[in-house]
Design a protein around this motif. Sequence first.
Motif, short mmCIF file in Angstrom:
data_model
loop_
_atom_site.label_atom_id
_atom_site.label_comp_id
_atom_site.label_asym_id
_atom_site.label_seq_id
_atom_site.Cartn_x
_atom_site.Cartn_y
_atom_site.Cartn_z
N GLY A 6 -50.39 61.96 -54.62
CA GLY A 6 -49.79 63.13 -53.73
C GLY A 6 -49.40 63.66 -54.96
N GLU A 7 -49.19 63.95 -56.06
CA GLU A 7 -49.09 64.95 -57.09
C GLU A 7 -48.71 66.18 -56.30
N LEU A 8 -49.73 66.98 -55.45
CA LEU A 8 -49.30 67.98 -55.69
C LEU A 8 -48.94 68.56 -54.31
N GLY A 9 -48.43 67.24 -53.35
CA GLY A 9 -48.11 66.85 -52.09
C GLY A 9 -48.01 65.77 -51.07
N GLU A 28 -51.47 66.28 -44.59
CA GLU A 28 -52.15 67.60 -45.06
C GLU A 28 -53.24 67.84 -45.75
N GLN A 29 -53.88 67.23 -46.22
CA GLN A 29 -54.74 67.63 -47.20
C GLN A 29 -55.80 68.64 -47.31
N TYR A 30 -56.20 69.02 -46.07
CA TYR A 30 -56.81 70.11 -45.56
C TYR A 30 -56.45 71.51 -46.08
N VAL A 31 -55.49 71.15 -45.22
CA VAL A 31 -54.33 72.60 -45.12
C VAL A 31 -53.79 73.19 -46.41
N ARG A 32 -53.76 72.27 -47.45
CA ARG A 32 -53.68 72.40 -49.35
C ARG A 32 -54.59 73.59 -49.88
N ALA A 33 -56.61 72.54 -49.29
CA ALA A 33 -57.40 73.26 -50.24
C ALA A 33 -57.57 74.89 -49.51
N VAL A 34 -57.01 75.25 -48.67
CA VAL A 34 -57.59 76.20 -47.53
C VAL A 34 -55.91 77.25 -48.20
N GLN A 35 -54.84 76.40 -48.33
CA GLN A 35 -53.81 77.90 -48.97
C GLN A 35 -53.71 77.81 -50.07
N ILE A 56 -59.86 71.05 -54.82
CA ILE A 56 -60.61 70.49 -53.78
C ILE A 56 -59.43 68.98 -53.33
N VAL A 57 -59.89 68.79 -52.26
CA VAL A 57 -58.96 67.61 -51.88
C VAL A 57 -59.90 66.33 -51.62
N TRP A 58 -59.27 65.56 -51.13
CA TRP A 58 -60.33 64.47 -50.37
C TRP A 58 -59.77 64.00 -48.69
N GLY A 59 -60.44 63.75 -47.54
CA GLY A 59 -58.84 63.70 -46.77
C GLY A 59 -60.03 63.29 -45.20
N LEU A 60 -59.03 62.54 -44.86
CA LEU A 60 -59.54 61.50 -43.53
C LEU A 60 -59.67 62.64 -42.17
N PRO A 61 -61.05 63.32 -41.45
CA PRO A 61 -60.59 63.87 -40.47
C PRO A 61 -59.55 62.83 -39.61
N GLY A 62 -59.07 62.36 -39.27
CA GLY A 62 -58.44 61.01 -38.86
C GLY A 62 -57.42 60.93 -38.42
N TYR A 63 -56.94 62.14 -39.78
CA TYR A 63 -55.96 62.58 -40.10
C TYR A 63 -54.66 63.77 -39.04
N THR A 64 -56.11 64.73 -38.57
CA THR A 64 -55.80 65.91 -37.54
C THR A 64 -57.59 65.72 -36.93
N SER A 65 -57.19 65.15 -36.32
CA SER A 65 -58.56 64.28 -35.34
C SER A 65 -59.28 65.68 -34.71
N SER A 66 -58.13 66.14 -33.79
CA SER A 66 -58.54 67.49 -33.38
C SER A 66 -59.47 68.18 -33.72
N GLN A 67 -59.53 68.02 -34.97
CA GLN A 67 -59.94 69.29 -36.18
C GLN A 67 -61.74 68.85 -36.19
N PHE A 68 -61.68 67.60 -35.97
CA PHE A 68 -63.03 67.02 -35.92
C PHE A 68 -63.76 66.37 -35.75
#
Length: 329
Positions: A67-70, A75-82, A87-99
């Motif tokens: 979490g050094e960059l946040g 919020e991982q996916y949003v960090r990549a978009v913004q 590059i980010v690693w994440g789990l779809p389950g943390y923002t389930s409605s998107q995936f």
Amino acid sequence: MTFPIRAALAVLLFAAPAMGPATPAAAETLRFAHFVAPTHTLTEAIVTPLTTGVAPSGLVIRTYPAGELGAGPAEQYVRAVQGVADIVWGLPGYTSSQFPLSMLTEYPGALPQGMSGADFLWNGHEAGLLAREYPATEPLALWTAEPAVLVTRDRAVRAPSDLAGLKIRVSGSVTSGVVQALGAIPVQMPAGDVYNALQTGLVDGVIIGSSGISDFRFDEVLGHVTLGIPLGNQAFYVVANAARVEALPEAERAALRAVSGRDLSRHAEAAWNARGAAAIGGLRARDGVVVDLTGAEIAAFEAVLLPLTEAAIAGLGAEAAIAAMRGAE
């Protein structure tokens, strides 16, 4: 020619030899953010092969773990978009409605026996089925953990009725539905918080891939691990900011894409599977910890959970999508 101009020319001519030949452009650096410790399976599975794979092109990938960059895995996916990270690693389950399609792997029995989650997900990606789920990014790896297991604090579970009223940590909406179908109470929290929750009794158990037992030291606080319940396979992604990738010099962009994709995803999944097998192997040395269900006991869980998967696929209208992801003609 006036004196100021002659003087300026003289300065330029004098300075030119000192400048030497033009230097090559500085190597590009991509920031890779994740939220786990460097000792996590992610380093072996993704970070190292990706970093070393692009190095000959001059491209540098600098990793920011834990979490050094946040802070906050959701919020991982949003960090990549913004552009907070490239590059980010994440789990779809943390923002389930998107995936919804990426998370099909998490439904009991959705992933065919013997098929890797990496192939399931890349079939969907290459067929264009997942484009809406990964906007403004370029997937570099899509894969799943080994089959999920049930970790419990102090109760051995052999039947659905054994779960009645237990508080079970889940990572997303799919597992939450599974837990509710089994009569337990879902509690969503990041994996990094589960150790203390298990230790203090805030939760009675957790559904997670067995690799998580060693990655998050659950072996120190668990009482039992039940194997054989059809609990699906947790999905993962590594994505890069699409605009950032396109802005790379051609050789560096090509190098990144060459070491990404299906093969990297298969490598990551193999690393997760190996870590999971080692974790279970270590627990078998402790008498009574690992609960291996019989065929009849597994069937009792399947009777509850497989209809849940069928209903979810129908509700999503995903019959054609899951057939394509399974590789059906």
